[in-house]
Design a protein around this motif. Structure first.
Motif, mmCIF file in Angstrom:
data_model
loop_
_atom_site.group_PDB
_atom_site.id
_atom_site.type_symbol
_atom_site.label_atom_id
_atom_site.label_comp_id
_atom_site.label_asym_id
_atom_site.label_seq_id
_atom_site.Cartn_x
_atom_site.Cartn_y
_atom_site.Cartn_z
ATOM 1 N N ARG A 105 -60.441 30.604 27.843
ATOM 2 C CA ARG A 105 -61.733 30.928 28.462
ATOM 3 C C ARG A 105 -62.900 30.396 27.633
ATOM 4 O O ARG A 105 -63.899 29.921 28.180
ATOM 5 C CB ARG A 105 -61.854 32.447 28.641
ATOM 6 C CG ARG A 105 -61.071 33.008 29.817
ATOM 7 C CD ARG A 105 -61.440 34.456 30.087
ATOM 8 N NE ARG A 105 -60.944 35.329 29.033
ATOM 9 C CZ ARG A 105 -59.761 35.941 29.062
ATOM 10 N NH1 ARG A 105 -58.947 35.767 30.106
ATOM 11 N NH2 ARG A 105 -59.384 36.722 28.074
ATOM 12 N N GLU A 106 -62.760 30.451 26.316
ATOM 13 C CA GLU A 106 -63.850 30.019 25.444
ATOM 14 C C GLU A 106 -64.051 28.511 25.456
ATOM 15 O O GLU A 106 -65.189 28.021 25.489
ATOM 16 C CB GLU A 106 -63.582 30.490 24.013
ATOM 17 C CG GLU A 106 -64.657 30.069 23.020
ATOM 18 C CD GLU A 106 -64.371 30.505 21.604
ATOM 19 O OE1 GLU A 106 -65.203 30.201 20.710
ATOM 20 O OE2 GLU A 106 -63.322 31.140 21.355
ATOM 21 N N HIS A 107 -62.946 27.750 25.435
ATOM 22 C CA HIS A 107 -63.061 26.303 25.238
ATOM 23 C C HIS A 107 -62.772 25.474 26.489
ATOM 24 O O HIS A 107 -63.124 24.288 26.525
ATOM 25 C CB HIS A 107 -62.125 25.859 24.106
ATOM 26 C CG HIS A 107 -62.508 26.396 22.769
ATOM 27 N ND1 HIS A 107 -63.558 25.893 22.045
ATOM 28 C CD2 HIS A 107 -61.981 27.414 22.030
ATOM 29 C CE1 HIS A 107 -63.669 26.555 20.905
ATOM 30 N NE2 HIS A 107 -62.735 27.489 20.867
ATOM 31 N N ALA A 108 -62.110 26.065 27.477
ATOM 32 C CA ALA A 108 -61.831 25.390 28.749
ATOM 33 C C ALA A 108 -61.252 23.984 28.582
ATOM 34 O O ALA A 108 -61.793 23.010 29.112
ATOM 35 C CB ALA A 108 -63.101 25.328 29.597
ATOM 36 N N PRO A 109 -60.143 23.839 27.846
ATOM 37 C CA PRO A 109 -59.547 22.506 27.726
ATOM 38 C C PRO A 109 -59.042 22.018 29.080
ATOM 39 O O PRO A 109 -58.506 22.796 29.870
ATOM 40 C CB PRO A 109 -58.380 22.737 26.752
ATOM 41 C CG PRO A 109 -58.043 24.183 26.899
ATOM 42 C CD PRO A 109 -59.350 24.873 27.159
ATOM 43 N N GLU A 110 -59.241 20.752 29.337
ATOM 44 C CA GLU A 110 -58.820 20.207 30.624
ATOM 45 C C GLU A 110 -57.353 19.789 30.637
ATOM 46 O O GLU A 110 -56.782 19.537 31.699
ATOM 47 C CB GLU A 110 -59.689 19.021 31.002
ATOM 48 C CG GLU A 110 -59.588 17.835 30.062
ATOM 49 C CD GLU A 110 -60.594 16.754 30.406
ATOM 50 O OE1 GLU A 110 -60.178 15.753 31.030
ATOM 51 O OE2 GLU A 110 -61.778 16.905 30.063
ATOM 52 N N ARG A 111 -56.761 19.703 29.436
ATOM 53 C CA ARG A 111 -55.383 19.213 29.340
ATOM 54 C C ARG A 111 -54.687 19.934 28.186
ATOM 55 O O ARG A 111 -55.334 20.379 27.241
ATOM 56 C CB ARG A 111 -55.390 17.702 29.101
ATOM 57 C CG ARG A 111 -54.045 17.021 29.127
ATOM 58 C CD ARG A 111 -54.236 15.502 29.059
ATOM 59 N NE ARG A 111 -54.991 15.010 30.203
ATOM 60 C CZ ARG A 111 -55.480 13.779 30.296
ATOM 61 N NH1 ARG A 111 -55.327 12.927 29.292
ATOM 62 N NH2 ARG A 111 -56.149 13.412 31.366
#
Length: 336
Positions: A74-80
């Protein structure tokens, strides 16, 4: 800046992958619990190197802690996600099987749930050539076999592949599994053969050689592994339009699911490997021949045609060159 989650970033392969992605301009979230399975100082040294880059964020977490990992997502929202964290080692799995279920099965479920509940465009995860187990039809192909693993470590990795397929089918998440073949190179783990061989030779101690040296491995240099991972990560798994349940191809599916081998596709006799270490060290080994160990397979040889077709890349580093690179790193890191 694009953000990617790399699990196992304090580990051997994860460290190299994170370094490459940082060079390529990614913001890397490196998740690792820094377990004491082997010398934590080696892991800490890798982490220190990664943290010199301002685009690296360390997350010292266990994948079994699902809520903490969800908070990270939730904090960093990595796309992969590139998932390389695992409890490694064939022989250790005979003594501590629960560690493999916790890290490799429960931990992988957390990754799948992250992919399900957050916007992740592709999950690439580490499998292993060990899933081929009793298979003898060479070269080993993901289009056949892989159903008779002979160690719990390999069985947990095979379970990962099955779990991935179910999530790809149910939730249409692109999931790609990579079966690594005997990875070696700088920053390798102390429990790996090359590390043990080098340490023993330089110290003038006996070198244990299993099955009297009568084994063959598809040794694959870590830089080649990293190149394969990065290229595959840019190619999210897709459905195979020709797939049919009447003649099911285990390497693909009607779901966005793929399995690839990554290996040098050059089987090398173990004694040639030992000789390469001797040459790089400038010393002969004291050879202590031992019987075959439980869980060990006699031969591996990767069919990498699918990898080549998908990415235009084939691993190619010669064993002698890769071993020399490791020994040079070992001498420098341990001041030998």
């Amino acid at each position: 800046m694009r953000t990617i989650l790399v699990t196992g970033s304090a580990g051997f392969i994860g460290y190299h992958v994170a370094q490459r992605l940082l060079r390529d301009g990614w913001h890397v979230i490196g998740l690792d619990c820094v377990s004491p399975y082997y010398d934590p100082e080696l892991k800490e040294a890798r982490v220190r190197n990664l943290k010199t880059n301002n685009h690296f964020t360390e997350a010292r977490l266990s994948l079994e802690d699902r809520e903490a990992v969800f908070a990270l997502m939730r904090e960093h929202a990595p796309e992969r996600i590139i998932h390389l964290a695992a409890q490694p080692g064939v022989r250790y799995s005979l003594d501590e099987p629960q560690a493999y279920v916790d890290a490799n099965v429960t931990g992988f479920l957390t990754i799948l749930e992250c992919a399900r509940h957050f916007s992740v465009d592709h999950v690439v995860y580490a499998s292993t050539s060990s899933v081929y187990g009793l298979d003898e039809d060479m070269p080993l192909s993901p289009h056949r076999g892989g159903n008779h693993p002979i160690s719990l470590y390999a069985a947990t990795k095979k379970a990962n592949e099955a779990m991935a397929h179910s999530y790809a089918h149910l939730f249409k998440i692109p999931l790609t599994g990579l079966r690594f073949f005997t990875v070696y190179g700088p920053w390798a783990r102390p429990d790996m053969a090359l590390f043990k061989f080098t340490r023993a030779i330089l110290k003038g101690e006996p070198l244990d050689i299993y099955n009297n040296g009568q084994m063959v491995r598809d040794f694959t240099f870590v830089d080649d592994i990293v190149e394969g991972i990065v290229r595959i990560a840019d190619r999210p798994a897709t459905t195979n339009p020709d797939w049919t349940g009447k003649t099911p191809d285990p390497a693909s599916s009607a779901a966005p699911y793929r399995i690839y081998n990554i290996g040098n596709s050059e089987p090398v006799e173990l004694m040639r490997y030992v000789e390469a270490v001797e040459k790089a060290c400038g010393k002969k080994a004291i050879r202590n021949f031992m019987p075959l160990q439980p869980g060990d397979v006699l031969k591996t040889w990767a069919d990498v045609d699918d990898l080549s077709a998908a990415t235009g890349f084939r691993p190619k580093t010669a064993v002698e060159d890769g071993v020399q690179a490791f020994v040079d790193w070992y001498r420098d890191f341990y001041d030998v």
